[in-house]
Design a protein around this motif. Structure first.
Motif, PDB file in Angstrom:
ATOM      1  N   LYS A 182       0.722  -1.255   0.020  1.00 51.38           N
ATOM      2  CA  LYS A 182      -0.081   0.030  -0.081  1.00 51.38           C
ATOM      3  C   LYS A 182       0.893   1.359   0.092  1.00 51.38           C
ATOM      4  N   THR A 183       2.207   1.272   0.617  1.00 51.73           N
ATOM      5  CA  THR A 183       3.043   2.521   0.892  1.00 51.73           C
ATOM      6  C   THR A 183       3.598   2.621  -0.572  1.00 51.73           C
ATOM      7  N   MET A 184       3.992   1.521  -1.379  1.00 50.31           N
ATOM      8  CA  MET A 184       4.318   1.742  -2.749  1.00 50.31           C
ATOM      9  C   MET A 184       3.325   2.416  -3.671  1.00 50.31           C
ATOM     10  N   VAL A 185       2.086   1.650  -3.666  1.00 50.11           N
ATOM     11  CA  VAL A 185       1.000   2.175  -4.487  1.00 50.11           C
ATOM     12  C   VAL A 185       0.653   3.542  -4.189  1.00 50.11           C
ATOM     13  N   LEU A 186       0.730   4.013  -3.001  1.00 49.92           N
ATOM     14  CA  LEU A 186       0.457   5.429  -2.667  1.00 49.92           C
ATOM     15  C   LEU A 186       1.429   6.423  -3.361  1.00 49.92           C
ATOM     16  N   GLY A 187       2.725   5.911  -3.174  1.00 50.04           N
ATOM     17  CA  GLY A 187       3.829   6.707  -3.977  1.00 50.04           C
ATOM     18  C   GLY A 187       3.563   6.772  -5.407  1.00 50.04           C
ATOM     19  N   LEU A 188       3.289   5.676  -6.120  1.00 49.53           N
ATOM     20  CA  LEU A 188       2.986   5.644  -7.345  1.00 49.53           C
ATOM     21  C   LEU A 188       1.855   6.254  -8.077  1.00 49.53           C
ATOM     22  N   THR A 189       0.636   6.104  -7.081  1.00 46.00           N
ATOM     23  CA  THR A 189      -0.608   6.963  -7.297  1.00 46.00           C
ATOM     24  C   THR A 189      -0.399   8.647  -7.245  1.00 46.00           C
ATOM     25  N   ALA A 190       0.523   8.933  -6.321  1.00 43.06           N
ATOM     26  CA  ALA A 190       0.846  10.276  -6.326  1.00 43.06           C
ATOM     27  C   ALA A 190       1.657  10.692  -7.660  1.00 43.06           C
ATOM     28  N   MET A 191       2.435  10.016  -8.138  1.00 48.73           N
ATOM     29  CA  MET A 191       3.302  10.252  -9.345  1.00 48.73           C
ATOM     30  C   MET A 191       2.488  10.284 -10.391  1.00 48.73           C
ATOM     31  N   GLU A 192       1.309   9.381 -10.574  1.00 47.33           N
ATOM     32  CA  GLU A 192       0.266   9.259 -11.694  1.00 47.33           C
ATOM     33  C   GLU A 192      -0.398  10.424 -11.566  1.00 47.33           C
ATOM     34  N   ASP A 193      -1.056  11.033 -10.529  1.00 47.12           N
ATOM     35  CA  ASP A 193      -1.821  12.127 -10.444  1.00 47.12           C
ATOM     36  C   ASP A 193      -1.469  13.379 -10.572  1.00 47.12           C
ATOM     37  N   ASP A 194       0.108  13.488 -10.521  1.00 51.98           N
ATOM     38  CA  ASP A 194       0.739  14.683 -10.509  1.00 51.98           C
ATOM     39  C   ASP A 194       0.685  15.134 -11.993  1.00 51.98           C
ATOM     40  N   GLY A 195       0.175  16.223 -12.385  1.00 53.48           N
ATOM     41  CA  GLY A 195       0.222  16.735 -13.569  1.00 53.48           C
ATOM     42  C   GLY A 195       1.615  16.666 -14.397  1.00 53.48           C
ATOM     43  N   ASN A 196       2.602  17.122 -13.545  1.00 52.86           N
ATOM     44  CA  ASN A 196       4.008  17.014 -13.985  1.00 52.86           C
ATOM     45  C   ASN A 196       4.667  15.532 -14.862  1.00 52.86           C
ATOM     46  N   TYR A 197       3.946  14.638 -14.099  1.00 55.35           N
ATOM     47  CA  TYR A 197       4.482  13.379 -14.135  1.00 55.35           C
ATOM     48  C   TYR A 197       3.258  12.268 -14.797  1.00 55.35           C
ATOM     49  N   ALA A 198       2.114  12.679 -14.976  1.00 57.18           N
ATOM     50  CA  ALA A 198       1.245  11.736 -15.274  1.00 57.18           C
ATOM     51  C   ALA A 198       1.502  11.035 -16.599  1.00 57.18           C
ATOM     52  N   GLU A 199       2.023  11.818 -17.608  1.00 52.39           N
ATOM     53  CA  GLU A 199       2.139  11.238 -18.946  1.00 52.39           C
ATOM     54  C   GLU A 199       3.403  10.208 -19.040  1.00 52.39           C
ATOM     55  N   TYR A 200       4.221   9.985 -18.065  1.00 53.94           N
ATOM     56  CA  TYR A 200       5.292   9.085 -17.971  1.00 53.94           C
ATOM     57  C   TYR A 200       5.102   7.904 -16.930  1.00 53.94           C
ATOM     58  N   ILE A 201       3.901   7.861 -16.276  1.00 53.55           N
ATOM     59  CA  ILE A 201       3.748   6.491 -15.442  1.00 53.55           C
ATOM     60  C   ILE A 201       2.407   6.171 -15.887  1.00 53.55           C
ATOM     61  N   ASP A 202       2.085   4.904 -15.712  1.00 49.20           N
ATOM     62  CA  ASP A 202       0.666   4.278 -16.066  1.00 49.20           C
ATOM     63  C   ASP A 202       0.418   3.274 -14.892  1.00 49.20           C
ATOM     64  N   LEU A 203      -0.707   3.485 -13.948  1.00 52.04           N
ATOM     65  CA  LEU A 203      -0.852   2.296 -13.036  1.00 52.04           C
ATOM     66  C   LEU A 203      -1.953   1.878 -13.288  1.00 52.04           C
ATOM     67  N   THR A 204      -1.933   0.352 -13.421  1.00 51.23           N
ATOM     68  CA  THR A 204      -3.308  -0.496 -13.503  1.00 51.23           C
ATOM     69  C   THR A 204      -3.340  -1.348 -12.354  1.00 51.23           C
ATOM     70  N   PHE A 205      -4.563  -1.963 -12.079  1.00 52.60           N
ATOM     71  CA  PHE A 205      -4.822  -2.884 -10.913  1.00 52.60           C
ATOM     72  C   PHE A 205      -5.331  -3.855 -11.657  1.00 52.60           C
ATOM     73  N   LYS A 206      -5.137  -5.194 -11.410  1.00 51.33           N
ATOM     74  CA  LYS A 206      -5.649  -6.039 -11.923  1.00 51.33           C
ATOM     75  C   LYS A 206      -6.027  -7.408 -10.962  1.00 51.33           C
ATOM     76  N   GLU A 207      -7.341  -7.945 -10.876  1.00 45.37           N
ATOM     77  CA  GLU A 207      -7.519  -9.100  -9.876  1.00 45.37           C
ATOM     78  C   GLU A 207      -7.180 -10.379 -10.604  1.00 45.37           C
ATOM     79  N   VAL A 208      -6.409 -10.986  -9.812  1.00 44.08           N
ATOM     80  CA  VAL A 208      -5.975 -12.544 -10.117  1.00 44.08           C
ATOM     81  C   VAL A 208      -6.038 -13.549  -8.870  1.00 44.08           C
TER      82      VAL A 208
END
Length: 113
Positions: free
Chosen positions: A84-110
């Motif tokens: 959850k800590t890792m996802v928090l950081g990656l999500t913050a990057m994805e949501d940041d307008g300066n970096y959103a086009e450089y990272i894509d985060l997907t969740f998949k149920e397995v």
């Protein structure tokens, strides 16, 4: 672009992740987006092993920026907190307008192994 897929079970518990690609924010070696995402994921991997004593399978490839991590056990309180800590950081990057086009985060149920 860095593509990160977070694997979860039906309960929403984290089972692992796959990451691939390079951010391309700036020249390789000076790319702060790639460095930030890498630190979040590698630190999580290290903490899962060191602090949570998690049984993991992992593989990586420097050329394609690939890192794959899977739990080989049922998730527990410690592994969940670290993921959850890792996802928090990656999500913050994805949501940041300066970096959103450089990272894509997907969740998949397995299914759990």
């Amino acid at each position: 672009m860095i593509h990160v897929t977070i694997f979860q079970n039906a309960k929403g518990e984290h089972l692992g992740f796959d990451a691939e690609g390079h951010a391309g924010y700036v020249e390789e070696g000076d790319d702060i987006v790639c460095a930030a995402a890498s630190v979040l994921m590698i630190n999580t991997l290290n903490a899962l092993e060191l602090f949570a004593k998690a049984k993991l399978s992992q593989s990586s490839g420097e050329d394609d920026g690939r890192l794959s991590v899977r739990l080989k056990q049922d998730p527990n309180r410690e592994t969940e907190l670290l993921f959850k800590t890792m996802v928090l950081g990656l999500t913050a990057m994805e949501d940041d307008g300066n970096y959103a086009e450089y990272i894509d985060l997907t969740f998949k149920e397995v299914q759990q192994p």
